[in-house]
Design an enzyme around this catalytic site. Structure first.
Site, mmCIF file in Angstrom:
data_model
loop_
_atom_site.group_PDB
_atom_site.id
_atom_site.type_symbol
_atom_site.label_atom_id
_atom_site.label_comp_id
_atom_site.label_asym_id
_atom_site.label_seq_id
_atom_site.Cartn_x
_atom_site.Cartn_y
_atom_site.Cartn_z
ATOM 1 C CG PHE A 1 -1.772 -1.269 1.264
ATOM 2 C CD1 PHE A 1 -2.793 -1.509 0.348
ATOM 3 C CD2 PHE A 1 -1.490 -2.243 2.205
ATOM 4 C CE1 PHE A 1 -3.523 -2.689 0.396
ATOM 5 C CE2 PHE A 1 -2.214 -3.429 2.243
ATOM 6 C CZ PHE A 1 -3.230 -3.650 1.345
ATOM 7 C CD GLU B 1 -3.691 4.591 -4.339
ATOM 8 O OE1 GLU B 1 -3.515 4.987 -3.180
ATOM 9 O OE2 GLU B 1 -2.944 3.774 -4.901
#
Length: 719
Positions: free
Chosen positions: A218, A681
């Site tokens: 991430f 996102e």
């Protein structure tokens, strides 16, 4: 014909993961493997005066202790340490010299025959320092960065750290010819390969980096982490294979979401239309690199305003360089923006959704360009209907459930629909099997699966007849996986390369005696059910096997780089509308997020199953951002105090209740041929704001300092 794109397809790598067949960076074995453990600095700034490794070296099983004074040669210029996504400045050089830049910096490496021995011996390395005064408090340093910022109505987001399940690890196999095969946890194998070649001054053909599976990243794996450099240094020093796995505590010495102080001022008319927006921000960076993203300016992608001003300044602290964390800058930036919009709605006595619709912009306000697609109005409508927003009583503290105050809040999310040049290779064999390869990564988001889906549809094959190879630096070129750009990029690249395969099959089919496709145009045929079929007449078809047999070939091997032309005429973004319900215990102040509806407009959805999983994960992360996550520093020592997953709080099962995901239909034939936008996102953007706004609605108290904890809420109540 089976169509896979757009369906709820289970992960093709699922069985490998649940059975343990999938191997991660710290699980690859080889004969004679040695194990390393890192010694980290205990001061935040200064120099190493002396390292005494004698006691560690006396432990049976210890092979060596590497330091800046005892290591193989390393490059001496900054450019050698740069990586593909490095910010401006001088990259951190592990073990280069005796300077200490931050607490938790690696300063020595113990290598032993067993991991337990290495770990124990690392505790015996004695270090003396020449300390210097340090600063790790953004609030103390802010005036040096932006003294003109006023202090009223500020929004604060603290430092947050990635806590992926898989620890950062590298297994470096020292080959007989002194080449290195490196198994590394990374979001970009070719980026790591280039980095190692620069730092160690090795030839690209002598370093291979492999990362077939990644247990979460991430953003933390976009840049090469120091563990891979240290493991490679040790392997070269010992001429032996070495494994290094960082501890959970040591991972807090890597990148993080930078803390951010924001001030937003909105000027509006009585009807809610905006006259002016100012968005000022100060964020954290290290002393040696200038890390920043588009911290402000997100309002220009959402709302019309005659005047807008954005400023962003950096505050240098004695910490490691920050890095990207899911929706970098958008997640904290939208938090402040969407809370400010909520405050404006309260002041104007308007419904928060009505205010956003009044300020709705059909064009990118920064560039005055229309969007390739923007279905945000539909997100608002469908999200509000699913949530029941029309039943909201606008008066704060007016809604109750027994002893709990009930609050409903909403916010908007926005992210960029990015795409990058990428290369895909397809090998199609006569038995109807395709191997699709690209050096991209799958960080757990489902890249293996969507690549297989797109390839199966493009080549007209069953999903089981497609094999995906990725995460290897020897495969065709790919940038790092990040920014939500890989799904759109690699999918269109598969389609582009698949077209070349189809054209070659048509060429072979036309050479067959009495071919039914003799007069077919290149774009007049499609691959379906293992055949090359005329689009005008499905009865005119040639099987893949037949075309290849008559052509005398047993495989078609095509590789093509796909780029994405952008004439600048349109803006490309994804959008979302988030509606949240909280319940706050009136006596204790305990906050529960009981319902969230997230409506997403992100172009064509490749896999509704994995896509929903992505958005649910983003919502959970948003709950953490709103209520739990915070890296705590002892500024006296410049040291992180909660560098573990017991004290660094994240949402657990008891914190997560009903989450509903809605994908709004959003055709987009401008952004790319397949109409795909990234999803990774957008799921987190706006969630923290929706929750914060719901808390205000429940309690009539506005907390602008994340995370919103019991004590902060109580302080507001007592004012």
């Amino acid at each position: 014909m089976t169509t896979y794109i757009g369906t709820a397809t289970s992960r093709v790598d699922g069985r490998a993961k649940v059975t343990g067949a999938a191997k991660y960076a710290g699980e690859f074995n080889t004969a004679g493997l040695a194990y390393a453990s890192v010694v980290t600095s205990t001061i935040a700034k200064g120099r190493i005066a002396r390292i005494d490794a004698s006691e560690a070296l006396s432990v049976e099983g210890v092979i060596d202790v590497l330091t800046h004074q005892h290591r193989p040669p390393m490059a001496s210029v900054d450019s050698a340490y740069k990586d593909d996504v490095a910010p401006e400045g001088s990259p951190f050089r592990p073990f280069y010299d005796g300077k200490v830049w931050f607490s938790g910096q690696p300063i020595a490496l113990v290598v032993a025959e067993e991991p337990e021995i290495a770990r124990f011996a690392a505790s015996l390395v004695r270090v003396e320092y020449d300390k210097e005064a340090h600063v790790t408090d953004l609030h103390c340093q802010r005036n040096a960065a932006a003294a003109e910022m006023r202090r009223n109505a500020e929004y604060f987001v603290p430092i947050e750290h990635h806590n992926p399940m898989e620890l950062y690890a590298s297994t470096v196999i020292f080959e007989p010819d002194s080449k290195l095969t490196v198994y590394d946890k990374t979001q970009g194998v070719q980026n790591v390969q280039h980095h190692l070649c620069g730092v160690l001054e090795m030839k690209p053909e002598d370093v291979r980096v492999v990362s077939p599976f990644v247990g979460g990243a991430f953003g933390s794996g976009l840049r090469p982490q120091y563990n891979v450099v240290l493991a490679a240094l040790a392997a070269r020093a010992l001429k032996r294979s070495v494994r290094l796995v960082l501890t959970r505590q040591q991972m807090y010495g890597l990148g993080y979401r930078p803390a951010m102080i924001q001030q937003i001022e909105l000027g509006a008319r009585a009807d809610g239309t905006l006259d002016a927006i100012t968005h000022d921000a100060v964020t954290v960076t290290s002393q040696y690199e200038d890390f920043h993203r588009q911290e402000t300016g997100w309002s220009g992608l959402l709302y019309k305003s005659a005047h807008a001003k954005y400023t962003h300044k950096l505050a240098r602290l004695d910490l490691a360089t920050p890095c990207d964390m899911r929706a970098p800058s958008a997640a904290p930036g939208a938090y402040a923006l969407e809370c400010a919009m909520d405050e404006l709605a309260v002041a104007l006595e308007l419904d928060p959704l009505e205010l956003r619709l009044k300020c709705y912009s059909e064009r990118d306000q920064h560039t005055d360009r229309p969007y390739s697609s923007k279905s945000l109005r539909d997100c608002y409508r469908q999200g509000a209907e699913a949530f029941g927003w029309n039943r909201r009583d606008p008066e704060p503290r007016s809604m109750r459930d027994g002893s709990e105050l009930v609050g409903w809040g909403m916010a908007t999310g926005v992210w960029e629909a990015l795409q990058v040049p990428i290369t895909v290779r397809i090998v199609l064999t006569a038995n109807g099997h395709a191997e699709v390869s690209c050096a991209t990564s799958d960080i757990g988001t489902g890249t293996y699966t969507i690549m297989a889906q797109v390839a199966a549809d493009t080549l007209g094959l069953p999903l089981d007849n497609v094999t995906i190879k990725l995460g290897d630096s020897t495969l065709p070129q790919s940038p790092v996986e990040g920014g939500s750009w890989i799904a759109a990029s690699v999918s269109n690249a598969i389609a582009t390369t698949g077209d070349v395969v189809r054209q070659e099959l048509l060429r072979l089919a036309k050479q067959m005696p009495n071919s039914p496709l003799t007069d077919a145009a290149p774009d007049g045929v499609a691959l379906a059910d293992g055949k090359l079929v005329s689009k005008r007449d499905a009865s005119r078809a040639v099987s893949i096997a037949e075309a290849m047999r008559h052509g005398g070939v047993d495989r078609i091997d095509e590789q093509k780089t796909t780029t994405f032309a952008d004439d600048g005429s349109h803006a490309h973004n994804t959008h979302s509308a988030i509606f949240a319900e909280v319940k706050v215990d009136e006596q204790l102040g305990v906050i529960r997020v009981t319902r969230v509806v997230s409506a997403i407009a992100a172009g064509r959805i490749l896999n509704t199953k994995t896509a929903s999983s992505q958005i649910i994960g983003g919502v959970v992360w948003g709950i953490g951002m709103a209520l739990h996550e915070e890296t705590l520093l002892d500024h006296k020592f410049g040291r992180i105090m909660n560098a573990n997953i017991a004290e660094y709080h994240v949402p657990v099962n008891a914190d997560v209740h009903d989450i509903k995901v809605i994908f709004v239909d959003e055709p987009d034939d401008i952004v790319n041929p397949l109409g795909i936008k990234g999803l990774g996102e957008i799921g987190i953007v706006g969630v923290a704001a929706a929750i914060a706004n719901a808390i205000y609605h429940a309690t009539s108290k506005r907390v602008r300092d994340l995370p919103i904890t019991l004590d902060k809420l109580q302080r507001e109540i007592e004012k």
